[in-house]
Write a protein that holds these residues in place. Structure first.
Motif, PDB file in Angstrom:
ATOM      1  N   ARG A  27       0.838  -1.207   0.000  1.00  0.00           N
ATOM      2  CA  ARG A  27       0.000   0.000   0.000  1.00  0.00           C
ATOM      3  C   ARG A  27       0.875   1.261   0.000  1.00  0.00           C
ATOM      4  O   ARG A  27       0.972   1.968  -0.999  1.00  0.00           O
ATOM      5  CB  ARG A  27      -0.938  -0.015   1.234  1.00  0.00           C
ATOM      6  CG  ARG A  27      -2.090   0.983   1.156  1.00  0.00           C
ATOM      7  CD  ARG A  27      -1.731   2.387   1.560  1.00  0.00           C
ATOM      8  NE  ARG A  27      -1.220   2.467   2.939  1.00  0.00           N
ATOM      9  CZ  ARG A  27      -0.675   3.562   3.437  1.00  0.00           C
ATOM     10  NH1 ARG A  27      -0.553   4.648   2.714  1.00  0.00           N
ATOM     11  NH2 ARG A  27      -0.208   3.563   4.676  1.00  0.00           N
ATOM     12  N   ASP A  28       1.563   1.508   1.079  1.00  0.00           N
ATOM     13  CA  ASP A  28       2.350   2.740   1.211  1.00  0.00           C
ATOM     14  C   ASP A  28       3.520   2.740   0.233  1.00  0.00           C
ATOM     15  O   ASP A  28       3.944   3.788  -0.253  1.00  0.00           O
ATOM     16  CB  ASP A  28       2.860   2.852   2.655  1.00  0.00           C
ATOM     17  CG  ASP A  28       3.409   4.221   2.987  1.00  0.00           C
ATOM     18  OD1 ASP A  28       3.295   5.128   2.147  1.00  0.00           O
ATOM     19  OD2 ASP A  28       3.966   4.373   4.079  1.00  0.00           O
ATOM     20  N   GLY A  29       4.033   1.550  -0.075  1.00  0.00           N
ATOM     21  CA  GLY A  29       5.175   1.459  -0.982  1.00  0.00           C
ATOM     22  C   GLY A  29       4.799   1.724  -2.421  1.00  0.00           C
ATOM     23  O   GLY A  29       5.586   2.281  -3.187  1.00  0.00           O
ATOM     24  N   PHE A 218       5.043   2.530  15.541  1.00  0.00           N
ATOM     25  CA  PHE A 218       5.859   3.584  14.924  1.00  0.00           C
ATOM     26  C   PHE A 218       5.996   3.312  13.426  1.00  0.00           C
ATOM     27  O   PHE A 218       6.231   2.178  13.008  1.00  0.00           O
ATOM     28  CB  PHE A 218       7.251   3.626  15.580  1.00  0.00           C
ATOM     29  CG  PHE A 218       7.425   4.774  16.540  1.00  0.00           C
ATOM     30  CD1 PHE A 218       6.515   4.989  17.554  1.00  0.00           C
ATOM     31  CD2 PHE A 218       8.508   5.639  16.427  1.00  0.00           C
ATOM     32  CE1 PHE A 218       6.671   6.049  18.451  1.00  0.00           C
ATOM     33  CE2 PHE A 218       8.682   6.701  17.304  1.00  0.00           C
ATOM     34  CZ  PHE A 218       7.761   6.907  18.315  1.00  0.00           C
ATOM     35  N   HIS A 219       5.859   4.386  12.652  1.00  0.00           N
ATOM     36  CA  HIS A 219       5.980   4.302  11.189  1.00  0.00           C
ATOM     37  C   HIS A 219       7.023   5.330  10.766  1.00  0.00           C
ATOM     38  O   HIS A 219       6.795   6.532  10.876  1.00  0.00           O
ATOM     39  CB  HIS A 219       4.610   4.607  10.565  1.00  0.00           C
ATOM     40  CG  HIS A 219       4.587   4.630   9.076  1.00  0.00           C
ATOM     41  ND1 HIS A 219       3.962   3.647   8.329  1.00  0.00           N
ATOM     42  CD2 HIS A 219       5.092   5.509   8.173  1.00  0.00           C
ATOM     43  CE1 HIS A 219       4.080   3.930   7.038  1.00  0.00           C
ATOM     44  NE2 HIS A 219       4.753   5.057   6.909  1.00  0.00           N
ATOM     45  N   LEU A 220       8.175   4.843  10.320  1.00  0.00           N
ATOM     46  CA  LEU A 220       9.298   5.741  10.066  1.00  0.00           C
ATOM     47  C   LEU A 220       9.762   5.704   8.617  1.00  0.00           C
ATOM     48  O   LEU A 220       9.662   4.671   7.950  1.00  0.00           O
ATOM     49  CB  LEU A 220      10.464   5.356  10.992  1.00  0.00           C
ATOM     50  CG  LEU A 220      10.138   5.436  12.496  1.00  0.00           C
ATOM     51  CD1 LEU A 220      11.229   4.756  13.312  1.00  0.00           C
ATOM     52  CD2 LEU A 220       9.962   6.882  12.939  1.00  0.00           C
ATOM     53  N   HIS A 221      10.226   6.854   8.181  1.00  0.00           N
ATOM     54  CA  HIS A 221      10.892   6.945   6.873  1.00  0.00           C
ATOM     55  C   HIS A 221      12.366   7.203   7.129  1.00  0.00           C
ATOM     56  O   HIS A 221      12.751   7.706   8.180  1.00  0.00           O
ATOM     57  CB  HIS A 221      10.254   8.048   6.025  1.00  0.00           C
ATOM     58  CG  HIS A 221       8.943   7.632   5.424  1.00  0.00           C
ATOM     59  ND1 HIS A 221       8.708   7.660   4.082  1.00  0.00           N
ATOM     60  CD2 HIS A 221       7.815   7.153   5.995  1.00  0.00           C
ATOM     61  CE1 HIS A 221       7.466   7.226   3.843  1.00  0.00           C
ATOM     62  NE2 HIS A 221       6.913   6.925   4.988  1.00  0.00           N
ATOM     63  N   ASP A 222      13.178   6.850   6.126  1.00  0.00           N
ATOM     64  CA  ASP A 222      14.617   6.754   6.382  1.00  0.00           C
ATOM     65  C   ASP A 222      15.427   7.836   5.687  1.00  0.00           C
ATOM     66  O   ASP A 222      16.557   7.605   5.273  1.00  0.00           O
ATOM     67  CB  ASP A 222      15.095   5.361   5.946  1.00  0.00           C
ATOM     68  CG  ASP A 222      16.180   4.835   6.863  1.00  0.00           C
ATOM     69  OD1 ASP A 222      16.468   5.482   7.886  1.00  0.00           O
ATOM     70  OD2 ASP A 222      16.743   3.779   6.546  1.00  0.00           O
ATOM     71  N   GLY A 260      11.711   6.892   0.818  1.00  0.00           N
ATOM     72  CA  GLY A 260      11.106   5.605   1.113  1.00  0.00           C
ATOM     73  C   GLY A 260      10.848   5.367   2.587  1.00  0.00           C
ATOM     74  O   GLY A 260      11.398   6.021   3.464  1.00  0.00           O
ATOM     75  N   ASN A 261       9.985   4.376   2.819  1.00  0.00           N
ATOM     76  CA  ASN A 261       9.750   3.890   4.181  1.00  0.00           C
ATOM     77  C   ASN A 261      11.003   3.182   4.685  1.00  0.00           C
ATOM     78  O   ASN A 261      11.846   2.729   3.898  1.00  0.00           O
ATOM     79  CB  ASN A 261       8.593   2.887   4.162  1.00  0.00           C
ATOM     80  CG  ASN A 261       7.263   3.547   3.885  1.00  0.00           C
ATOM     81  OD1 ASN A 261       6.682   4.159   4.758  1.00  0.00           O
ATOM     82  ND2 ASN A 261       6.793   3.446   2.649  1.00  0.00           N
ATOM     83  N   LEU A 262      11.099   3.037   5.981  1.00  0.00           N
ATOM     84  CA  LEU A 262      12.133   2.182   6.555  1.00  0.00           C
ATOM     85  C   LEU A 262      12.006   0.789   5.930  1.00  0.00           C
ATOM     86  O   LEU A 262      10.908   0.219   5.904  1.00  0.00           O
ATOM     87  CB  LEU A 262      11.939   2.102   8.079  1.00  0.00           C
ATOM     88  CG  LEU A 262      12.769   1.056   8.824  1.00  0.00           C
ATOM     89  CD1 LEU A 262      14.266   1.258   8.619  1.00  0.00           C
ATOM     90  CD2 LEU A 262      12.421   1.065  10.309  1.00  0.00           C
TER      91      LEU A 262
END
Ligand code: MG
Length: 296
Positions: A27-29, A218-222, A260-262
């Motif tokens: 989904r988020d990707g 937790f939802h983190l981006h890198d 991008g997401n972690l």
């Protein structure tokens, strides 16, 4: 064996034996990718993630297909994937209309999303934060009526691409409202990956006083390679659910500069290296992410 030093004692005292990893790649990707990915490829991706051991997979989103054409096949996707026992397939829904479609498609769980920043909320869904809660009320009611598990995202919990730093109090106010709405889990999200360990620590210090930490993810981006530092702080504060996207896929179409997401495989490698079990094969996750990346 030598006595562990003070730091490792402190760490060991706060680290869990097991952590839940929640996969957002499908989904988020994908939502931000302009290259259309076929239904078949998405199904293979989701199946590969389940094969890799992921138990929570955010599979798609029932948003307006005109706004997110990549996920226009949400209903068909939910009907096509092979539901593996023990895996929860989650869909994001923005409103009551999306909720009805998601229920028809037989999703296991629902995610709703709002923001800690008014500017981001307006840019993302053209609604104030209060208005997003008005949209969620019937969604939460339907979730309760159908006994569907509910997750709530707080986007831009640390930093807004439009209005800058977000006060931890503001992020926690929205988080508490999502809990009051009936969310089983709330997801504190660093949408553009700007949180430093200091920002994370400031939010966590308040969070442990105000929130039931066993319901906080937790939802983190890198963006600046700080996601794993923030994971460490969150682990010490009692967070036990972390989002990742295979291959570090994704950004946000309405958040300029969002990288991008972690990467799930990075997250899992850290956890395993710390002696924390996940039941996930990081190599298999990386392979699944690579296969999708090759299509983009
Ligand atoms: Mg994300």
């Amino acid at each position: 064996m030598p006595e562990p030093d003070w730091r490792s004692q402190r760490l060991m005292a706060h680290l869990p034996q097991q952590v839940t990893v929640y996969e957002v790649g499908p989904r988020d990707g994908l939502q931000n990718e302009s290259t259309p990915v076929s239904l078949d490829a998405k199904v293979r991706f989701i199946d590969a993630l389940a094969d890799a051991g992921l138990k929570w997979i955010e599979a798609t989103s029932f948003v307006n297909p005109k706004l997110v054409p990549q996920l226009a096949d949400a209903s068909e996707l939910m009907r096509t994937i092979k539901r593996r026992p023990g895996v929860r397939y989650v869909a994001l829904v923005p409103n009551e209309r999306g909720m009805h479609l998601a229920l028809e498609a037989g999703v296991d769980a629902i995610a709703v999303f709002t923001a800690a920043s008014e500017a981001f909320s307006q840019a993302n869904v053209r609604a104030s934060i209060d208005e997003t809660f008005l949209r969620f009320a019937p969604v939460a009611e339907l979730a309760r009526a159908h006994n569907v598990w509910l997750r709530g995202y707080i986007s831009t919990a640390f930093h807004c691409p439009f209005s800058g730093p977000v006060a931890p109090q503001a992020a926690l106010d929205v988080t508490e409202r999502l809990l009051a709405l009936g969310c089983h889990e709330v997801v504190i999200s660093d949408t553009i990956g700007r949180a430093t360990p200091r920002d994370t620590d400031a939010l966590l210090q308040l969070a442990v006083q105000r929130l039931p930490m066993d319901r906080v993810a937790f939802h983190l981006h890198d963006t600046f390679d700080l996601a794993l530092c923030n994971v460490m702080l969150a682990l010490e504060a009692g967070v036990r659910v972390f989002d990742g996207a295979a291959g570090g896929l994704g950004g946000c179409p309405f958040a300029p500069g969002a990288p991008g997401n972690l990467a799930t495989e990075k997250l899992v490698a850290l956890l395993h290296g710390m002696g924390i079990a996940t039941d996930i094969d990081p190599q298999a996750v990386a392979n699944a992410g690579r296969a999708v990346r090759a299509m983009l």
